[in-house]
Design a protein around this motif. Structure first.
Motif, mmCIF file in Angstrom:
data_model
loop_
_atom_site.group_PDB
_atom_site.id
_atom_site.type_symbol
_atom_site.label_atom_id
_atom_site.label_comp_id
_atom_site.label_asym_id
_atom_site.label_seq_id
_atom_site.Cartn_x
_atom_site.Cartn_y
_atom_site.Cartn_z
ATOM 1 N N SER A 11 39.276 41.877 50.442
ATOM 2 C CA SER A 11 39.827 40.830 51.409
ATOM 3 C C SER A 11 38.401 39.898 51.421
ATOM 4 O O SER A 11 37.173 40.386 52.372
ATOM 5 C CB SER A 11 40.353 41.459 52.994
ATOM 6 O OG SER A 11 40.880 40.395 53.410
ATOM 7 N N ILE A 12 38.859 38.709 51.425
ATOM 8 C CA ILE A 12 37.794 37.642 51.309
ATOM 9 C C ILE A 12 38.379 36.809 52.837
ATOM 10 O O ILE A 12 39.323 36.433 52.133
ATOM 11 C CB ILE A 12 36.903 37.250 50.354
ATOM 12 C CG1 ILE A 12 37.301 36.738 49.152
ATOM 13 C CG2 ILE A 12 35.833 38.448 49.515
ATOM 14 C CD1 ILE A 12 37.310 35.919 48.138
ATOM 15 N N THR A 18 38.350 25.433 49.293
ATOM 16 C CA THR A 18 38.397 26.041 47.357
ATOM 17 C C THR A 18 39.446 26.889 46.578
ATOM 18 O O THR A 18 39.570 27.095 46.183
ATOM 19 C CB THR A 18 37.047 27.364 48.127
ATOM 20 O OG1 THR A 18 36.162 26.403 48.909
ATOM 21 C CG2 THR A 18 36.547 28.504 47.660
ATOM 22 N N ILE A 19 40.245 27.249 47.784
ATOM 23 C CA ILE A 19 41.339 27.984 47.353
ATOM 24 C C ILE A 19 41.799 26.827 46.902
ATOM 25 O O ILE A 19 42.158 27.631 45.760
ATOM 26 C CB ILE A 19 42.103 28.796 48.712
ATOM 27 C CG1 ILE A 19 41.349 29.719 49.627
ATOM 28 C CG2 ILE A 19 43.610 28.997 48.222
ATOM 29 C CD1 ILE A 19 41.582 30.201 50.485
ATOM 30 N N PHE A 33 44.760 33.925 40.177
ATOM 31 C CA PHE A 33 43.794 33.687 40.787
ATOM 32 C C PHE A 33 43.064 34.661 41.189
ATOM 33 O O PHE A 33 41.816 34.699 40.941
ATOM 34 C CB PHE A 33 44.511 33.384 42.328
ATOM 35 C CG PHE A 33 43.406 33.297 43.065
ATOM 36 C CD1 PHE A 33 43.045 31.706 44.099
ATOM 37 C CD2 PHE A 33 43.324 34.013 44.309
ATOM 38 C CE1 PHE A 33 42.210 31.554 44.429
ATOM 39 C CE2 PHE A 33 42.213 33.555 45.505
ATOM 40 C CZ PHE A 33 41.378 32.492 45.083
ATOM 41 N N SER A 34 43.015 36.176 41.066
ATOM 42 C CA SER A 34 42.145 37.119 41.230
ATOM 43 C C SER A 34 42.036 37.421 40.087
ATOM 44 O O SER A 34 40.438 37.976 40.299
ATOM 45 C CB SER A 34 43.065 38.354 41.709
ATOM 46 O OG SER A 34 42.310 39.515 41.332
ATOM 47 N N ALA A 35 42.338 37.099 38.751
ATOM 48 C CA ALA A 35 41.942 36.986 37.196
ATOM 49 C C ALA A 35 40.571 36.418 37.079
ATOM 50 O O ALA A 35 39.543 36.708 37.153
ATOM 51 C CB ALA A 35 42.830 37.430 36.164
#
Length: 54
Positions: A11-12, A18-19, A33-35
């Protein structure tokens, strides 16, 4: 054949701008998003010549 590394959830906290930018970049690169974050972090680590992914 090389096995895929085990993924660990983390978790960050990121600011909204930025997102938003990461989501757009991930979509443009046809990644989740994660990849995309994982790829960016790996690329950065490799650019620092750290031998974590050999």
């Amino acid at each position: 054949m090389k096995e895929k590394p085990y993924k660990v959830k983390v978790s960050i906290s990121l600011d909204e701008e930025t997102i938003s930018i990461i989501k757009q970049l991930a979509e443009n690169d046809d990644r989740t998003f994660s990849a995309y974050i994982n790829k960016v972090l790996k690329d950065h680590i490799q650019s620092k010549k750290i031998k974590a992914f050999d």
